[in-house]
Write a protein that holds these residues in place. Structure first.
Motif, PDB file in Angstrom:
ATOM      1  N   TYR A   2       0.837  -1.195   0.000  1.00 24.08           N
ATOM      2  CA  TYR A   2       0.000   0.000   0.000  1.00 24.08           C
ATOM      3  C   TYR A   2       0.873   1.246   0.000  1.00 24.08           C
ATOM      4  CZ  TYR A   2      -3.069  -3.593   1.977  1.00 24.08           C
ATOM      5  OH  TYR A   2      -3.766  -4.760   2.204  1.00 24.08           O
ATOM      6  N   PRO A  56      -0.240  -8.938   5.598  1.00 27.59           N
ATOM      7  CA  PRO A  56      -0.831 -10.200   5.190  1.00 27.59           C
ATOM      8  C   PRO A  56      -2.184  -9.914   4.542  1.00 27.59           C
ATOM      9  CG  PRO A  56      -0.991  -9.928   7.568  1.00 27.59           C
ATOM     10  CD  PRO A  56      -0.252  -8.731   7.043  1.00 27.59           C
ATOM     11  N   PRO A  57      -2.988 -10.932   4.266  1.00 27.30           N
ATOM     12  CA  PRO A  57      -4.281 -10.672   3.622  1.00 27.30           C
ATOM     13  C   PRO A  57      -5.112  -9.646   4.372  1.00 27.30           C
ATOM     14  CG  PRO A  57      -3.812 -12.990   3.549  1.00 27.30           C
ATOM     15  CD  PRO A  57      -2.696 -12.359   4.324  1.00 27.30           C
ATOM     16  N   PRO A  58      -5.921  -8.875   3.640  1.00 29.70           N
ATOM     17  CA  PRO A  58      -6.734  -7.821   4.254  1.00 29.70           C
ATOM     18  C   PRO A  58      -7.513  -8.316   5.463  1.00 29.70           C
ATOM     19  CG  PRO A  58      -6.857  -7.665   1.897  1.00 29.70           C
ATOM     20  CD  PRO A  58      -6.079  -8.912   2.191  1.00 29.70           C
ATOM     21  N   GLY A  59      -7.674  -7.402   6.405  1.00 30.45           N
ATOM     22  CA  GLY A  59      -8.323  -7.741   7.661  1.00 30.45           C
ATOM     23  C   GLY A  59      -7.323  -7.898   8.781  1.00 30.45           C
ATOM     24  N   SER A  60      -6.046  -7.794   8.452  1.00 34.77           N
ATOM     25  CA  SER A  60      -4.969  -7.844   9.433  1.00 34.77           C
ATOM     26  C   SER A  60      -4.289  -6.485   9.512  1.00 34.77           C
ATOM     27  CB  SER A  60      -3.944  -8.903   9.037  1.00 34.77           C
ATOM     28  OG  SER A  60      -4.537 -10.175   8.976  1.00 34.77           O
ATOM     29  N   PRO A  61      -3.563  -6.230  10.589  1.00 38.53           N
ATOM     30  CA  PRO A  61      -2.905  -4.921  10.714  1.00 38.53           C
ATOM     31  C   PRO A  61      -1.879  -4.678   9.620  1.00 38.53           C
ATOM     32  CG  PRO A  61      -2.904  -6.094  12.811  1.00 38.53           C
ATOM     33  CD  PRO A  61      -3.364  -7.065  11.779  1.00 38.53           C
ATOM     34  N   LEU A  62      -1.672  -3.425   9.308  1.00 37.73           N
ATOM     35  CA  LEU A  62      -0.645  -3.053   8.357  1.00 37.73           C
ATOM     36  C   LEU A  62       0.643  -2.689   9.083  1.00 37.73           C
ATOM     37  CD1 LEU A  62      -2.521  -0.808   5.775  1.00 37.73           C
ATOM     38  CD2 LEU A  62      -2.130  -3.277   5.753  1.00 37.73           C
TER      39      LEU A  62
END
Lengths: 112, 113
Positions: B33, B96-102
């Motif tokens: 991102y 990791p896949p969306p829904g996890s912290p950045l």
């Protein structure tokens, strides 16, 4: 107000006191995340709470989520001077994986 | 702990010039991102990237912007012809896949004069 608004905008407390900040949002979310930013630095993830959770703890941090009111709070207990930073909530909308919407942040000053 | 690294930390450029901001995401992350933060304003989403293509972009991410993963480690943001209003802190993030912290890098402060 816009998605992910924190209040207060600034908070000044003495070391040892608790700091509470709130976040309101507008749309449905998958999860809500809190990040910390020290001056001039990147965002550090603190805690993530999913839409089906109501409360979460991590060390001295406690986060609540009320999806009916579209609001969340972050509590830092027994604050330390090192907690001085800006704190941001970020909402992760449903079906928009990790396109986070950040609030304006709460600047916290912990005085020794 | 693995970190996202960004270079340079500060870039000064003249209006109309091209700039490339570089990022090395965490090695086992597949989602990348770019966000930006104009001084005194909110952190704003620019673009997400997965499997060598843009998965989502914001209205800010117009034709002047492009992203690339030129090799197995770097992730770059290019602004073709910078404008004064592009001055901001640009943050790279990976996860990791969306829904996890950045995981965010420390940012590149871009100053357009």
């Amino acid at each position: 107000s816009q998605q992910g608004e924190e209040d207060p905008q600034a908070l000044s407390i003495q070391e040892g006191e608790n700091a509470t900040m709130n976040c309101s949002y507008k749309t449905s979310i998958n999860n809500l995340q809190w990040y910390r930013q020290n001056s001039g630095r990147g965002l550090v993830h603190l805690i993530l709470i999913r839409s089906n959770e109501r409360e979460k703890h991590s060390g001295r941090l406690r986060v609540t989520l009320d999806t009916s009111k579209k609001s969340s709070s972050l509590l830092i207990t027994a604050s330390r001077a090192a907690d001085t930073a800006s704190y941001f909530c970020a909402t992760d909308p449903q079906a928009a994986g990790n396109k986070l919407t950040f609030g304006g942040g709460t600047r916290v000053l912990v005085k020794p | 702990e693995p970190e996202v690294t960004q270079t340079p930390s500060h870039q000064v450029t003249q209006m109309g010039q091209e700039v490339i901001l570089r990022c090395v995401p965490i090695s086992n992350h597949l989602y990348f991102y770019w966000y930006r933060q104009i001084l005194g304003q909110k952190v704003e989403f620019l673009v997400s990237f997965y499997n060598n293509e843009i998965s989502e972009k914001s209205e800010i991410f117009d034709d002047q912007f492009s992203v690339e993963r030129p090799d197995g480690s770097n992730f770059t943001l290019k602004i073709r012809s910078t404008k004064l209003e592009d001055s901001a802190m640009y943050f790279c993030a990976s996860g990791p896949p969306p829904g996890s912290p950045l995981h965010f890098g420390n940012g590149t402060r871009l100053t357009v004069t």
